[in-house]
Design an enzyme around this catalytic site. Structure first.
Site, short mmCIF file in Angstrom:
data_model
loop_
_atom_site.label_atom_id
_atom_site.label_comp_id
_atom_site.label_asym_id
_atom_site.label_seq_id
_atom_site.Cartn_x
_atom_site.Cartn_y
_atom_site.Cartn_z
N ARG A 53 0.96 -1.02 0.05
CA ARG A 53 -0.08 0.02 0.12
C ARG A 53 0.91 1.32 -0.05
O ARG A 53 2.27 1.16 0.14
CB ARG A 53 -1.09 0.04 1.13
CG ARG A 53 -0.76 -0.76 2.28
CD ARG A 53 0.29 -0.10 3.09
NE ARG A 53 0.11 1.16 3.50
CZ ARG A 53 1.24 2.12 3.66
NH1 ARG A 53 2.54 1.63 3.61
NH2 ARG A 53 0.88 3.23 3.98
N GLY A 54 0.20 2.50 0.04
CA GLY A 54 1.25 3.65 -0.23
C GLY A 54 1.18 4.03 -1.71
O GLY A 54 1.48 2.93 -2.46
N ALA A 55 0.76 5.15 -2.09
CA ALA A 55 0.73 5.62 -3.40
C ALA A 55 1.83 4.99 -4.49
O ALA A 55 1.70 4.45 -5.27
CB ALA A 55 0.53 6.92 -3.46
N ARG A 90 -7.22 0.14 -6.78
CA ARG A 90 -7.62 1.13 -5.52
C ARG A 90 -7.93 2.44 -6.32
O ARG A 90 -7.16 2.71 -7.28
CB ARG A 90 -6.46 0.94 -4.87
CG ARG A 90 -6.42 -0.24 -3.96
CD ARG A 90 -5.56 0.21 -2.61
NE ARG A 90 -6.03 1.09 -1.56
CZ ARG A 90 -5.28 1.46 -0.62
NH1 ARG A 90 -4.16 1.27 -0.64
NH2 ARG A 90 -6.11 2.24 0.29
N GLN A 202 -2.07 2.37 10.09
CA GLN A 202 -0.65 2.28 9.25
C GLN A 202 0.33 2.96 10.17
O GLN A 202 1.45 2.77 10.18
CB GLN A 202 -0.87 3.02 8.05
CG GLN A 202 -1.66 2.23 7.02
CD GLN A 202 -3.13 2.57 7.11
OE1 GLN A 202 -3.76 2.79 7.91
NE2 GLN A 202 -3.90 2.48 5.48
N ASP A 243 -1.65 10.78 -1.95
CA ASP A 243 -2.18 9.81 -2.60
C ASP A 243 -2.27 10.52 -3.95
O ASP A 243 -2.69 9.84 -5.14
CB ASP A 243 -3.34 9.03 -2.47
CG ASP A 243 -2.99 7.98 -1.29
OD1 ASP A 243 -2.79 8.63 -0.29
OD2 ASP A 243 -2.46 6.98 -1.68
N ASN A 253 -4.97 12.50 1.15
CA ASN A 253 -4.17 11.63 1.62
C ASN A 253 -5.02 11.00 2.86
O ASN A 253 -6.34 11.20 2.95
CB ASN A 253 -3.22 12.59 2.27
CG ASN A 253 -2.16 11.65 3.14
OD1 ASN A 253 -1.49 10.51 2.24
ND2 ASN A 253 -1.62 11.68 4.34
N LYS A 254 -4.59 10.00 3.47
CA LYS A 254 -5.24 9.22 4.43
C LYS A 254 -6.41 10.15 5.26
O LYS A 254 -5.94 11.05 5.73
CB LYS A 254 -4.33 8.61 5.42
CG LYS A 254 -4.81 7.54 6.31
CD LYS A 254 -5.75 6.57 5.82
CE LYS A 254 -5.10 5.77 4.70
NZ LYS A 254 -5.97 4.79 3.84
O1 MRU Z 1 -4.43 3.18 2.35
P1 MRU Z 1 -2.93 3.56 2.29
O2 MRU Z 1 -1.93 2.82 3.34
O3 MRU Z 1 -2.45 2.93 0.94
O4 MRU Z 1 -2.78 5.01 2.48
C1 MRU Z 1 -1.50 5.57 2.37
C2 MRU Z 1 -1.22 7.24 2.56
O5 MRU Z 1 -2.16 7.60 2.60
C3 MRU Z 1 0.05 7.60 2.24
O6 MRU Z 1 0.13 8.73 3.26
C4 MRU Z 1 0.15 8.11 0.84
O7 MRU Z 1 -0.18 6.91 0.11
C5 MRU Z 1 1.38 8.64 0.75
S1 MRU Z 1 2.56 7.37 0.57
C6 MRU Z 1 4.32 8.04 0.44
#
Ligand code: MRU
Length: 364
Positions: A53-55, A90, A202, A243, A253-254
């Site tokens: 996960r993470g963009a 996603r 996370q 993201d 973002n999250k």
């Molecule tokens: O749902 P996730 O764990 O994929 O969400 C990740 C985030 O929100 C991060 O802050 C974002 O992807 C930036 S990662 C460098």
């Protein structure tokens, strides 16, 4: 980054690129396990079910997913099907679309019998580029932390971060964490407030694990503690990832990031967003147009972790009859963002700011 003294990335090819290995992030922080992805379906499931996960890492995994698909079916139909399958995993992180577009551009002009090898090479290059970009974000963000440190006479810089925008969210280094890791390298004292980041935690599971693994002083806080700490002067700067960032500087973002930005604004705390350029969606101006992922309610009504007996388990925390809503991201408007930290430097969160750093991409 190092795990028990061994350098790791979050994804790497094995068997000459005929499979890839990932860190299974759903097991952290309790178990450090690597698993292999050998097919398009494996890669799509790893993204969809959040083993990765993470963009930026979603983008890199998608690129490898196309490479795995090309080994099985390098026809035009195979390429199209791979794109469609991965694109549906996603919705919010635009790095996914960026990586798929990059793979398409590299592969579509080639005859099918040359696509598998070319796809492996392009996927590997995307992963390498991500590492270099994030290192650049670290270099660009380091002066922000160094300047705060100087003003504080060398006392630790209190950084608050949300979710995991660490090396686990990228191929290496992370985005929000890259300036932190660079600061530690340069001897700038930092202390990180780690938001737990419900519902999937996370922050508690991944960012705290990263900070602990690298000896970065940190404390875990509940998501709602940030405003309180800011009111008392205990947060010097907020740095988060994103993201998807629009061409005008709005940032998805999250979930919960927006509330941190509001609290930072109210308390005069600088609020920075660290991002690699593939996270910019040049086709969108208004952040309200960013698609926001809705995830299952079980993530809200249950928590996952190590039970007192030692096993990993889920525990229900809400009444059986209670339904949950679970929007996974929110949008922070550009006006609440102090600056964007990119691999090309720091800019204002605005069309002009982004156009100044990326003139080749800016729309007139
Ligand atoms: O749902 P996730 O764990 O994929 O969400 C990740 C985030 O929100 C991060 O802050 C974002 O992807 C930036 S990662 C460098």
């Amino acid at each position: 980054m190092l795990v028990d003294g061994v350098p790791y990335r979050t994804i790497w090819p094995i068997e000459d690129g005929r499979a890839v290995r990932i860190i299974e992030q759903r097991r952290l922080p309790h178990e450090f396990v690597a698993v292999d992805l050998g097919s398009l379906e494996d890669a799509a499931a790893a993204i969809r079910d959040m083993a990765v996960r993470g963009a930026p890492l979603i983008g890199a995994t998608a690129a490898w997913g196309v490479a795995l698909a090309m080994a099985a079916d390098p026809s035009d139909a195979g390429l199209g099907a791979a794109r469609a399958t991965l694109a549906a995993t996603r919705p919010t992180a635009v790095n996914l679309r960026w990586a798929l577009d990059a793979m398409q551009a590299a592969l579509a002009p080639l005859p099918p019998d040359r696509r598998a090898a070319a796809a492996r090479a392009r996927a590997a290059a995307i992963a390498d580029e991500d590492v270099a970009i994030n290192r650049g974000i670290g270099d660009a963000g380091l002066p922000i932390l160094a300047e705060i440190s100087r003003r504080k006479g060398g006392a630790p810089v209190n950084v608050l971060t949300h979710c995991n925008a660490g090396w686990l969210a990228t191929v290496d280094w992370g985005t929000a964490t890259a300036p932190i890791y660079r600061a530690v390298e340069e001897g700038v004292a930092v202390h990180v407030w780690v938001d737990e980041t419900r519902p999937r935690n996370q922050g508690a599971a991944l960012t705290a694990w990263e900070m602990a693994s690298h000896g970065v002083p940190h404390r875990l806080i509940v998501d709602n503690a940030g405003g309180h700490l800011m009111q008392r002067g205990e947060v010097d700067v907020v740095i988060v990832g994103t993201d998807r960032t629009t061409a005008r500087g709005d940032v998805a973002n999250k979930i919960g990031t927006y509330l941190k930005a509001l609290a930072a604004h109210d308390n005069g705390v600088p609020f920075y967003v660290a991002l690699p350029s593939p996270t910019i969606d040049w086709t969108l101006g208004d952040g309200m147009a960013i698609p926001i992922e809705e995830r299952g309610g079980d993530e809200v009504t249950q928590v996952w972790g190590r039970a007192s007996g030692g096993g990993l388990d889920r525990v229900r925390i809400a009444p059986e009859q209670t339904q949950a809503a679970n929007p996974a991201f929110d949008v922070t408007p550009a006006r609440l963002v102090t600056g964007l930290i990119t691999e090309r430097g720091v800019c204002a969160a605005s069309a002009e700011g982004l156009a100044g750093l990326f003139p080749e991409r800016a729309v007139a």
